[in-house]
Design a protein around this motif. Structure first.
Motif, PDB file in Angstrom:
ATOM      1  N   TRP A   7       0.824  -1.200   0.000  1.00 53.93           N
ATOM      2  CA  TRP A   7       0.000   0.000   0.000  1.00 53.93           C
ATOM      3  C   TRP A   7       0.859   1.250   0.000  1.00 53.93           C
ATOM      4  N   TYR A   8       0.214   2.380  -0.252  1.00 51.23           N
ATOM      5  CA  TYR A   8       0.862   3.685  -0.200  1.00 51.23           C
ATOM      6  C   TYR A   8       0.041   4.514   0.777  1.00 51.23           C
ATOM      7  N   CYS A  11      -2.349   7.250  -0.268  1.00 56.39           N
ATOM      8  CA  CYS A  11      -3.382   6.866  -1.231  1.00 56.39           C
ATOM      9  C   CYS A  11      -4.698   6.600  -0.500  1.00 56.39           C
ATOM     10  N   SER A  14      -5.882   2.974  -0.753  1.00 53.50           N
ATOM     11  CA  SER A  14      -5.108   2.101   0.135  1.00 53.50           C
ATOM     12  C   SER A  14      -5.605   2.229   1.576  1.00 53.50           C
ATOM     13  N   LYS A  18      -7.149  -0.719   3.934  1.00 56.51           N
ATOM     14  CA  LYS A  18      -6.508  -1.005   5.217  1.00 56.51           C
ATOM     15  C   LYS A  18      -7.547  -0.946   6.349  1.00 56.51           C
ATOM     16  N   ARG A  95      -2.695   0.296  -6.541  1.00 59.97           N
ATOM     17  CA  ARG A  95      -2.661  -0.113  -5.143  1.00 59.97           C
ATOM     18  C   ARG A  95      -4.040  -0.001  -4.525  1.00 59.97           C
ATOM     19  N   PRO A  96      -4.206  -0.747  -3.461  1.00 60.81           N
ATOM     20  CA  PRO A  96      -3.269  -1.682  -2.848  1.00 60.81           C
ATOM     21  C   PRO A  96      -3.260  -3.026  -3.597  1.00 60.81           C
TER      22      PRO A  96
END
Length: 121
Positions: A7-8, A11, A14, A18, A95-96
Protein backbone atom coordinates in the motif's frame (compact mmCIF):
# COMPACT_ATOMS: atom_id res chain seq x y z
CA UNK A 1 -1.91 -16.74 7.39
CA UNK A 2 -1.46 -12.98 7.27
CA UNK A 3 -2.04 -11.10 4.05
CA UNK A 4 0.84 -9.18 2.51
CA UNK A 5 -0.64 -5.76 1.88
CA UNK A 6 1.29 -3.52 -0.53
CA UNK A 7 0.00 0.00 0.00
CA UNK A 8 0.86 3.68 -0.20
CA UNK A 9 -0.14 5.56 2.98
CA UNK A 10 -1.05 8.76 1.10
CA UNK A 11 -3.38 6.87 -1.23
CA UNK A 12 -7.05 7.17 -0.27
CA UNK A 13 -7.91 3.80 -1.81
CA UNK A 14 -5.11 2.10 0.13
CA UNK A 15 -6.34 3.67 3.37
CA UNK A 16 -9.91 2.49 2.71
CA UNK A 17 -8.71 -1.07 2.10
CA UNK A 18 -6.51 -1.00 5.22
CA UNK A 19 -9.44 0.23 7.32
CA UNK A 20 -11.66 -2.53 5.85
CA UNK A 21 -9.13 -5.20 6.88
CA UNK A 22 -8.66 -3.69 10.35
CA UNK A 23 -12.41 -3.45 11.02
CA UNK A 24 -12.72 -7.19 10.33
CA UNK A 25 -9.60 -8.09 12.34
CA UNK A 26 -8.04 -9.70 9.28
CA UNK A 27 -4.31 -10.03 9.92
CA UNK A 28 -2.07 -8.36 7.37
CA UNK A 29 1.52 -7.28 6.97
CA UNK A 30 1.66 -3.74 5.54
CA UNK A 31 4.40 -3.09 2.99
CA UNK A 32 5.05 0.45 1.72
CA UNK A 33 4.79 -0.05 -2.04
CA UNK A 34 7.18 2.81 -2.86
CA UNK A 35 9.83 2.13 -0.21
CA UNK A 36 9.67 -1.68 -0.63
CA UNK A 37 8.08 -2.44 -4.00
CA UNK A 38 7.65 -6.06 -5.05
CA UNK A 39 10.54 -7.37 -7.14
CA UNK A 40 10.05 -8.24 -10.78
CA UNK A 41 9.79 -11.92 -9.81
CA UNK A 42 7.24 -11.15 -7.10
CA UNK A 43 5.26 -9.06 -9.58
CA UNK A 44 5.21 -11.91 -12.05
CA UNK A 45 3.94 -14.28 -9.36
CA UNK A 46 1.29 -11.79 -8.24
CA UNK A 47 0.17 -11.29 -11.82
CA UNK A 48 -0.09 -15.02 -12.53
CA UNK A 49 -2.05 -15.68 -9.33
CA UNK A 50 -4.38 -12.72 -9.82
CA UNK A 51 -6.12 -13.94 -12.96
CA UNK A 52 -6.13 -10.32 -14.15
CA UNK A 53 -4.72 -8.76 -17.28
CA UNK A 54 -1.24 -7.38 -16.59
CA UNK A 55 -2.47 -3.94 -17.67
CA UNK A 56 -4.63 -3.90 -14.51
CA UNK A 57 -1.45 -3.63 -12.42
CA UNK A 58 -0.67 -0.16 -13.80
CA UNK A 59 -1.69 2.90 -11.78
CA UNK A 60 -3.18 4.60 -14.83
CA UNK A 61 -4.23 7.69 -12.87
CA UNK A 62 -0.74 8.22 -11.48
CA UNK A 63 1.55 11.09 -12.36
CA UNK A 64 4.46 8.78 -13.15
CA UNK A 65 2.31 6.80 -15.62
CA UNK A 66 1.42 10.02 -17.44
CA UNK A 67 4.99 11.40 -17.31
CA UNK A 68 6.34 8.28 -18.98
CA UNK A 69 3.59 8.32 -21.62
CA UNK A 70 2.69 4.72 -20.86
CA UNK A 71 -0.93 4.95 -22.00
CA UNK A 72 -0.03 4.32 -25.63
CA UNK A 73 3.09 2.23 -24.98
CA UNK A 74 1.29 -0.39 -22.85
CA UNK A 75 -0.93 -1.32 -25.81
CA UNK A 76 2.03 -2.70 -27.74
CA UNK A 77 4.30 -3.89 -24.91
CA UNK A 78 5.02 -7.55 -24.34
CA UNK A 79 4.30 -9.12 -20.97
CA UNK A 80 8.03 -9.12 -20.21
CA UNK A 81 8.34 -5.41 -21.06
CA UNK A 82 5.34 -4.53 -18.88
CA UNK A 83 6.75 -6.46 -15.92
CA UNK A 84 10.14 -4.80 -16.40
CA UNK A 85 8.55 -1.33 -16.38
CA UNK A 86 6.30 -2.07 -13.39
CA UNK A 87 9.31 -3.27 -11.40
CA UNK A 88 11.12 0.05 -11.85
CA UNK A 89 8.90 2.17 -9.60
CA UNK A 90 6.28 1.38 -6.95
CA UNK A 91 4.34 4.48 -8.01
CA UNK A 92 3.52 2.77 -11.31
CA UNK A 93 1.64 0.01 -9.49
CA UNK A 94 -2.08 0.15 -8.86
CA UNK A 95 -2.66 -0.11 -5.14
CA UNK A 96 -3.27 -1.68 -2.85
CA UNK A 97 -2.11 -5.16 -3.83
CA UNK A 98 -3.05 -7.84 -1.31
CA UNK A 99 -2.01 -11.48 -1.34
CA UNK A 100 -1.99 -14.49 0.94
CA UNK A 101 0.38 -16.35 -1.39
CA UNK A 102 -2.50 -17.97 -3.26
CA UNK A 103 -5.02 -15.25 -4.02
CA UNK A 104 -4.28 -11.71 -5.17
CA UNK A 105 -6.40 -8.57 -5.30
CA UNK A 106 -5.41 -5.34 -7.01
CA UNK A 107 -7.06 -2.07 -6.04
CA UNK A 108 -9.93 -1.96 -3.58
CA UNK A 109 -13.44 -3.11 -4.28
CA UNK A 110 -15.44 -3.95 -1.18
CA UNK A 111 -17.28 -6.84 -2.85
CA UNK A 112 -14.04 -8.36 -4.12
CA UNK A 113 -12.45 -7.97 -0.67
CA UNK A 114 -15.48 -9.54 0.99
CA UNK A 115 -15.41 -12.49 -1.42
CA UNK A 116 -11.63 -12.93 -1.21
CA UNK A 117 -10.56 -11.91 2.29
CA UNK A 118 -13.83 -11.81 4.22
CA UNK A 119 -14.35 -15.54 4.05
CA UNK A 120 -11.10 -16.06 5.99
CA UNK A 121 -12.54 -14.39 9.08
Amino acid sequence: MAITFYWYPKCQTSRKAKKWLEERNIPFEPVHIVENPPSREELENLYKRSGLELKKFFNTSGQKYRELGLKDQVKTMSEKEMLDVLATDGMLLKRPIATDGKQVTVGFNETVYENTWGKNV
